[in-house]
Design a protein around this motif. Structure first.
Motif, short mmCIF file in Angstrom:
data_model
loop_
_atom_site.label_atom_id
_atom_site.label_comp_id
_atom_site.label_asym_id
_atom_site.label_seq_id
_atom_site.Cartn_x
_atom_site.Cartn_y
_atom_site.Cartn_z
N ASN A 132 3.08 0.69 8.39
CA ASN A 132 1.83 -0.12 8.76
C ASN A 132 1.94 -1.36 7.69
O ASN A 132 2.40 -1.37 6.70
CB ASN A 132 0.74 0.84 8.34
CG ASN A 132 0.46 1.76 9.19
OD1 ASN A 132 1.16 2.04 10.24
ND2 ASN A 132 -0.68 2.66 8.81
N GLU A 133 1.55 -2.54 8.38
CA GLU A 133 1.40 -3.72 7.83
C GLU A 133 0.61 -3.60 6.57
O GLU A 133 0.88 -4.49 5.51
CB GLU A 133 0.80 -4.76 8.68
CG GLU A 133 1.67 -5.20 9.71
CD GLU A 133 1.11 -6.16 10.55
OE1 GLU A 133 -0.11 -6.61 10.54
OE2 GLU A 133 1.82 -6.52 11.51
N SER A 134 -0.21 -2.72 6.33
CA SER A 134 -1.07 -2.58 4.85
C SER A 134 -0.20 -2.05 3.71
O SER A 134 -0.55 -2.56 2.68
CB SER A 134 -2.32 -1.79 5.33
OG SER A 134 -1.73 -0.29 5.68
N THR A 135 0.91 -1.38 4.31
CA THR A 135 1.73 -0.96 3.12
C THR A 135 2.52 -2.25 2.68
O THR A 135 2.94 -1.98 1.44
CB THR A 135 2.49 -0.11 3.57
OG1 THR A 135 1.96 1.17 4.32
CG2 THR A 135 3.64 0.63 2.70
N GLY A 150 6.84 -2.35 -0.34
CA GLY A 150 5.84 -3.06 0.51
C GLY A 150 7.01 -4.47 1.08
O GLY A 150 7.36 -4.45 2.56
N GLY A 208 0.72 5.86 9.96
CA GLY A 208 0.32 6.49 8.73
C GLY A 208 1.12 7.17 7.71
O GLY A 208 2.22 7.20 8.18
N ARG A 215 1.36 -4.84 1.94
CA ARG A 215 0.79 -5.69 1.08
C ARG A 215 -0.44 -5.01 0.16
O ARG A 215 -1.16 -5.63 -0.95
CB ARG A 215 -0.28 -6.76 1.75
CG ARG A 215 -1.20 -6.24 2.82
CD ARG A 215 -1.72 -7.39 3.61
NE ARG A 215 -2.70 -6.73 4.38
CZ ARG A 215 -2.58 -6.49 5.66
NH1 ARG A 215 -1.45 -6.67 6.34
NH2 ARG A 215 -3.56 -5.92 6.54
N ARG A 216 -0.18 -3.84 -0.04
CA ARG A 216 -0.93 -2.88 -0.90
C ARG A 216 -0.59 -2.95 -2.47
O ARG A 216 0.55 -3.11 -2.86
CB ARG A 216 -0.70 -1.38 -0.58
CG ARG A 216 -1.50 -0.45 -1.14
CD ARG A 216 -1.16 1.02 -0.75
NE ARG A 216 -1.78 1.91 -1.36
CZ ARG A 216 -1.73 3.35 -1.12
NH1 ARG A 216 -1.22 3.77 -0.24
NH2 ARG A 216 -2.50 4.03 -1.75
#
Length: 248
Positions: free
Chosen positions: A143-146, A156, A187, A148-149
């Motif tokens: 996931n893209e959220s990973t 990341g 996820g 930039r987390r």
């Protein structure tokens, strides 16, 4: 269908190798341990296990030659081998580190596996596919959220880089008969990359088998010509319905 699945001894790779073998594909799965790769392959119909360290050019060249020779070619490459945040911070879920706290050797190890490894294996396989008249490359992403987390350096950035690499590969190979697509679970997934305590506490993680249906579809006749797509496994059925509706 003759498929090479890197990092196929556990987690997502093992699930995808099992799904492909289950529909009759001849699968070569790889791992850094030859014994482990052979043991896991022995549990799947018609599969073979090959030692491969994706960080090492000589190991990549040797393994691809072995697979090509033993299978008589490679129709699909699933670039999956990777390492996670546990290698640089075993408690990354509960005590994330700032990027300035990450050791340089840990950063390099993750990038060399998750990004350079994809490049080295695809670089070795793609010319063979081109000479054979076609093939399919599937690069596993997240996931893209990973990407930039907080606390997710270097994992990341390594995955963001592999996704950018996939897009450039797709552009370079457009119209050649060799397709490139991205596949991600959608996820957090139960794999060896997660801390054992996180899994035991049960945070609703996905099972690795979620990757089975989309990778089997990507190996099918129906997916011939599908190129430069980003497929999220948990949304695969909806994506497929929408794709089919758009074509009707």
């Amino acid at each position: 269908m003759r498929a090479l699945v890197t990092g196929g001894t556990s987690g997502l790779g093992r699930a995808m190798a099992a799904a492909l073998a289950g529909v009759g594909a001849t699968v070569a799965l790889t791992g850094r341990s030859a014994r482990r790769a052979e043991t896991v392959a022995g549990e799947l119909p018609g599969a073979i296990g090959i030692e491969l360290d994706v960080r090492d050019e000589a190991s990549v060249a040797r393994a691809v030659e072995q697979v090509w020779s033993r299978l008589g070619g490679i129709d699909m490459l699933v670039n999956n081998a990777g390492i996670g945040m546990r290698t640089v911070n075993p408690r990354f879920m509960t005590r994330p580190q700032g990027f300035w706290e990450v050791p340089a050797d840990g950063f390099r190890a993750v990038v060399e596996t998750n990004l350079t490894g994809y490049f080295l294996v695809a670089r070795e396989v793609a010319p063979r596919m081109l000479a054979a008249g076609g093939g399919r490359i599937v690069n596993v992403s997240v996931n893209e959220s990973t990407m930039r987390r907080a606390g997710f350096v270097p994992y990341g950035p390594s995955r963001a880089g592999s996704e950018a690499l996939s897009r450039v590969m797709a552009a370079d190979l457009r119209g050649t008969g060799v397709t490139v697509n991205l596949l991600l679970p959608g996820g957090a997934t139960v794999t060896g990359m997660l801390p054992p305590d996180a899994v035991s506490e049960g945070h609703g993680f996905l099972a690795p088998e979620v990757m089975g249906p989309p990778v089997v579809w990507l190996a099918s006749d129906e997916a011939a010509g599908v190129h430069d797509e980003r497929i999220v496994a948990v949304d695969f059925e909806r994506w497929l319905r929408e794709r089919d509706a758009g074509r009707s």
